[in-house]
Each structure stands twice: as C-alpha cells, then as structure tokens.
Design a protein around this motif. Structure first.
Motif, PDB file in Angstrom:
ATOM      1  N   LEU A  66      46.534 -50.666  32.591  1.00  0.00           N
ATOM      2  CA  LEU A  66      45.378 -51.529  32.319  1.00  0.00           C
ATOM      3  C   LEU A  66      45.711 -53.015  32.389  1.00  0.00           C
ATOM      4  CD1 LEU A  66      43.835 -49.571  29.294  1.00  0.00           C
ATOM      5  CD2 LEU A  66      43.377 -49.250  31.723  1.00  0.00           C
TER       6      LEU A  66
ATOM      7  N   THR B 204      37.897 -48.017  33.685  1.00  0.00           N
ATOM      8  CA  THR B 204      39.163 -47.283  33.652  1.00  0.00           C
ATOM      9  C   THR B 204      39.482 -46.946  32.200  1.00  0.00           C
ATOM     10  OG1 THR B 204      39.955 -48.532  35.556  1.00  0.00           O
ATOM     11  CG2 THR B 204      41.596 -47.289  34.324  1.00  0.00           C
TER      12      THR B 204
ATOM     13  N   ARG C 224      38.282 -51.980  31.135  1.00  0.00           N
ATOM     14  CA  ARG C 224      39.484 -51.196  30.826  1.00  0.00           C
ATOM     15  C   ARG C 224      39.600 -50.853  29.344  1.00  0.00           C
ATOM     16  NH1 ARG C 224      43.034 -55.583  33.093  1.00  0.00           N
ATOM     17  NH2 ARG C 224      41.093 -56.725  32.875  1.00  0.00           N
TER      18      ARG C 224
END
Ligand code: ZN
Length: 461
Positions: free
Chosen positions: A227, A67, A27
C-alpha cells in the motif's frame, strides 16, 4: 453520491470527512489472523466490519479503485507451540506448514460463509521477511533500533511522539509497567523487531543472525510493500491499538520518515458472549466453525448470513453482546427479506447515507428492512433492495430449484388446497409436513380480492 463519507479516526478521536490520497487507488490495511487455531467470533467482527467498508469504498470509488490488504500471520511462537504439540513426528518446518495451511484454509472457508469478499491482496508474513529485514536495517541506521541480548529492539524513547494513537505518553507507560524490565532493554516499552532462533525454532538468515521477526514488524512490512509508506485506512480490533498498532506506527514512520503511517485508524469494539467476556476458561469461547456447523450455541447451527446480520445490528465501535436472542432476531429479519437480483440497480439513498455516516450499519439495516416491506407492494423496488442488501453483504440468495421440482411442489400445494377445501386436514397436514422435511415451507394467506385461501411456498433458509 450526494453526501460525503465520514469516518471516525482513532488517531484524532474525531469523525471527519474521508479524503483519499488517490481516488484512483484507495488503500486499506486490516490486521489478519494468526493462523494456529480456529477463528472465534471475536475474530469475525473486524473481518465483517471492514468487508462492509470495502464494499462501500468500492461503490463510491469504483470496484477497481480500492486496494484492500489483509495479512496472514504465519510466523508466531503460538504457531510453533501448536506445531510441536500436534505434529511431534514431523520436522519443524513441515509441522508448521501443516498447522498454518490447515488453519488458513479453515479461516477462508469460515469468512466466505460470512459473506465476506476476498481482500485484494492477502500477503503472508513469511513471504515478506526480506522487507522486514529492510525496515529493521533502516531503523538501526537512523538510530531508532539497537541490538541487545540476542534481539533487535525498537528504542521507544528515540521517537518524539511515540504513543500518539493510544494517547499514552511514554512516562505513563513506564510508570504503569508492571512487568519486570528486561535488563537488556534501554526503556521498558522497547519492543522486539527481530529475535534469534534456537535450532528448534523457525528462522531466517539476517545481518543479526538466524532469527525470526516480532509480530509488529510484519504489518509494517506488508502494508508498506502493498500500500505504500503512507496509505488511507488502517483497521483492526480495539485490542490492537496498544501495543500492536502503536508499534506499527513507530516502525513505519521512523523507517520512512513520515508524519503518519495511515491517515485514518479505525477500530471495532469488543465482542462478548451472552453478557460475559469470551474466554476459554469461562467455557463460552465460540468459534465461527462451531456456530456454522455444530450445535454448540443455542443447540443448533446458524447460517452465515444470520451471523453476519447479527454482527451488523450493532454499530462497529460499540461493544457487542453475541447471544442466541440476537441471532434469532437477525434470522427473523432475514426471513422477511425477498431474494432478488440487483441487475445493475443503484442502492437506495437511505442505506448509503447511513453507511456513509461512519458505517452506521444499525440505521442501514433499519432502512433496508423498511425497503423490504415496500417491495411487497412495489415489485419495481426489488432490484434497489437487492443492490442495497448487497452493499451490506446480506443479499438473500435465490435458491436455485429446477423447474421440474418446482412444478412438482406446485402440484402438491394445489392438492393440499383441495384437501383443505374438503376439510381433510389430516391428509393436508401430511403434505405440509412432507414438504417441510424436504426444506420447503408453505405459507397460507388470503387473496385480498376473492378472500379465498392461497398458499405460497419457499425454500427454507
Ligand atoms: Zn497488524
């Protein structure tokens, strides 16, 4: 990959092996634009740098295991001012929307031309007001924030190790503070989490009255939502370390009770233009749009991949001097690189190794160029070259040209060769010039075996 990814961490001032919290979902958060005006070349740098990191992480951990969140700041006093200036006749909310939507569209168009992938999520601040209010509530409840003078403020003294990222102890900040201390603040470094709005300012209902968030709280809310309370990498420009990132950390850690907000903090260096600091008053303030679409810099337009490569020819932590000379250099390199299709090939180790060493794009570009030269004698390397170029986001595009047109060009090239043999140079040059005007560039060479003149052609960049 047989080598490890090493990243420089501003928090520890060290380069260390990157170890994700969860390999299945790496993330990363990068502070995005405040959308009130065209993005300038300084804004382009973090977008490009962290796009390369995004590509590398996707390569290492898998495309669906990263991500990347980059926010859009669509509430800010600069936006209000612009809305009032540009749309005096409209109700404020509509005027603000007109400004932010137009600017956001332009930003997306600009960074797409710079070859940047879209982030996984791109949250807007105004869609996350509820989350911001939630964090502020927590901070007040656990004694890290207070209400005073129509504002909710973060109490910097309440956090034992405030200032860890920028390495500025609180006392030093106070001693050095030149700004007059607002009477309602407990400490000079205390910053706004929420402030009340007057009727001609945008506002949302909150426990503290109709108001709007401070800038820092936006990123704490959005990174937390998308996140989690602790994530892997937080990025942005060097100028954001203090106060923006320091304050993001203070808010998130004190609200969530964690030791860190993100494990690795990465910051790109400053951008200068032709050796000078970029500023509106210096008259050297250049936007991405101007570089791509007008002739204000060096008297010509510059393709997006040239801008991108020029940016990657300096290590991201170094300051960069953006100049016509540098762009020309990038263009020269790109013109020597073949257009090819990766077709599933893996990128070459030297490029990967360079990028894995704290994103050493300088070495990666050198390795890529060496590889491009090798492809001249070994066409089998073309897919490897393409996969490696794609990792940097500088894959030369094959220009689609339909077959009928291609054979027409071939015929003209053959005709020109006949004219040259007959020493009819005037007519031969005419064909060259006509093709050039249509964007087709001829390259004359010699057949290595027969020694005869051969001409190849390509669509100009
Ligand atoms: Zn931020």
């Amino acid at each position: 990959m047989g080598f490890s990814l090493k990243l420089y961490n501003t928090l520890t001032r060290e380069k260390a092996e990157f170890k994700p919290i969860d390999r299945q979902n790496v993330r990363m958060y990068v502070c995005g634009p405040t959308v009130y005006d065209y993005a300038h070349i300084g804004n382009a740098r973090p977008v490009i740098v962290f796009d390369v990191l995004f590509r590398l992480l996707r390569h290492v951990y898998g495309e669906n295991h990263v991500t990347y969140a980059r926010n859009i700041t669509d509430v800010d006093d600069k936006i209000n001012a612009r809305a009032l200036r540009d749309h005096p006749g409209l109700p404020l909310n509509e005027a603000i929307r007109a400004v932010t939507e137009k600017t956001e569209r332009q930003f997306h168009a600009d960074v797409a031309e710079l070859g940047c992938l879209e982030p996984t999520v791109e949250p807007r601040a105004t869609d996350n007001i509820e989350q911001m209010i939630g964090i502020i509530d927590k901070l007040i409840a656990n004694g890290h924030a207070y209400v005073a003078g129509g504002e909710v403020l973060f109490d910097t003294k309440s956090m034992r190790d405030y200032g860890r990222l920028s390495k500025r102890p609180l006392d030093e900040q106070q001693a050095g503070a030149r700004v007059a201390v607002d009477a309602h603040k407990k400490n000079p470094g205390d910053f706004v989490l929420w402030k009340l709005s007057s009727h001609n300012e945008p506002g949302w209902e909150s426990p503290w009255g109709r108001g709007r968030p401070g800038w820092h709280i936006e990123c704490s809310a959005m990174s937390g939502r998308y996140l989690g309370e602790v994530f892997d990498i937080h990025g942005g420009g060097l100028d954001l370390i203090f106060p923006h990132h320091e304050n993001e950390i203070a808010q998130s850690r004190c609200a969530h009770g964690t030791d860190v907000m993100a494990n690795v903090w990465m910051h790109n260096g400053f951008v200068q233009v032709e050796g000078r600091k970029m500023s509106k008053s210096e008259g050297n303030f250049i936007t991405i749009y101007d570089l791509l679409h007008t002739e204000t810099f060096g008297g010509r337009k510059w393709p997006g991949d040239v801008l991108r490569l020029a940016m990657l020819m300096t290590h991201y932590r170094e300051p960069i001097d953006f100049s016509v000379k540098r762009l020309e250099e990038a263009e020269r390199l790109l013109s020597k690189w073949p257009a090819a299709d990766p077709s599933g090939a893996a990128p070459c180790d030297t490029v990967l190794e360079a990028l894995s060493d704290d994103l050493n794009t300088v070495a990666a570009v050198q390795a890529l160029h060496a590889l491009a030269q090798e492809t001249q004698s070994d066409k089998a390397l073309l897919p490897v070259f393409a996969a490696s170029a794609d990792l940097l986001g500088v894959l030369p595009q094959k220009t689609e040209i339909d077959e009928a047109l291609a054979s027409a060009v071939d015929a003209l090239v053959a005709m020109r060769l006949e004219l040259l043999k007959a020493k009819n140079f005037a007519e031969a040059d005419k064909i060259r010039n006509e093709l050039s005007e249509k964007g087709i560039q001829l390259k004359d060479g010699k057949d290595p075996v027969t020694g005869e003149r051969v001409t190849t052609w390509e669509v100009k960049r």
